[in-house]
Design a protein around this motif. Structure first.
Motif: not given
Length: 288
Positions: A15-26, A35-41, A53-58
């Motif tokens: 599995e690709d260990i790189r992280r991708y933001c599902w909001v801005c795709y960076a 700063s990264w976060v995994k807020p769900c499962l 990005c998550l703060q803007r979503w909230v």
């Protein structure tokens, strides 16, 4: 993009260990200080998201109300939102703000209902003085029990509005139309009903015309509240010899309602005749 719960998703060693933001795709490579976060499962490309990005979503979901719960858009897992401890004073102010937010709709409703009640009381008192005369009306209001006035005066506009909603003209029109069909000689007594039941020159008659028109709230309100005024004016104009102002107003009101009703019956009958004999013409440009 895909999103599956971690307890059912297969773990792949490649599995690709790189992280991708599902909001801005960076990814990690584009912003090393984010700063990264995994807020769900969720796993896969929707596992990680930037904290900003998550703060803007909230903020978009809560719309200024921090008590609104925010869930994962894919599987509905509730985000764990932690607020820093700001002390007892802040907690008290926050509780007061929430209490005021909940109570204000009820307070506003009470103010509106109370305003309508006192407007109805005032209108009822004015109507009493208008119908009975100023001196007789004032004497009655001063001698009556206050509780009776507070309960009885607001019912005057209510009964006027309910009475206005009685469509007695429609019943009279239906009765006259049925009588004309059974007794054709009535068409010579009632000229307005001569065209009733007669087909148009083209032989096509519309059957969709209805007698009762929809109730218009503003028209009912204006007509009901203005009835005492028109009754008083009609009584003074046509029944000046009445002994009391009450009898004068009652006779004026009955005369006004009768004349107005007859004109309305005539208007509706002619409107029905027009609607029943309407035709659609050929377009003159069709064969041009």
């Amino acid at each position: 993009n895909y999103c599956v719960p971690s307890d059912v998703a297969p773990h792949s060693s490649g599995e690709d260990i790189r992280r991708y933001c599902w909001v801005c795709y960076a990814s990690d490579d584009e912003d090393l200080t984010a700063s990264w976060v995994k807020p769900c499962l969720c796993r896969g490309t929707t596992k990680w998201i930037h904290q900003t990005c998550l703060q803007r979503w909230v903020d978009e979901k809560q719309k200024g109300n921090s008590t609104v719960k925010v869930n994962c858009p894919q599987w509905g897992f509730q985000y764990i939102i932690h607020f820093p401890n700001m002390g007892q004073l802040m907690m008290f102010l926050d509780c007061m703000n929430a209490f005021i937010y909940r109570v204000c709709p009820f307070v506003a409703s009470g103010v509106v209902i109370g305003s309508c009640y006192w407007v109805a009381v005032t209108y009822g008192a004015i109507t009493v003085m208008q119908v009975l005369g100023y001196h007789e009306g004032m004497a009655l209001l001063e001698s009556a029990d206050p509780l009776v006035l507070l309960v009885g005066l607001p019912t005057i506009p209510v009964f006027l509005i309910l009475g206005k909603m009685v469509r007695w003209e429609d019943k009279v029109l239906r009765l006259l139309r049925a009588s004309v069909r059974k007794l054709p000689f009535l068409r010579y007594i009632l000229p307005g009903f001569r065209g009733d039941g007669e087909s148009s020159t083209e032989g096509t008659t519309s059957t969709t015309a209805v007698i009762s028109d929809p109730i218009n709230a503003t028209r009912v309100l204006c007509g009901a509240l203005s009835l005492p005024t028109f009754s008083t004016i009609t009584g003074r104009a046509f029944f000046p010899s009445c002994s009391t102002t009450l009898n004068q107003t009652l006779l004026g009101g009955l005369a006004f309602l009768l004349v107005k009703g007859l004109f309305k019956v005539y208007y509706k009958q002619q409107y029905l005749v027009i609607q029943s004999n309407r035709i659609v013409k050929d377009n003159p440009l069709h064969d041009a």
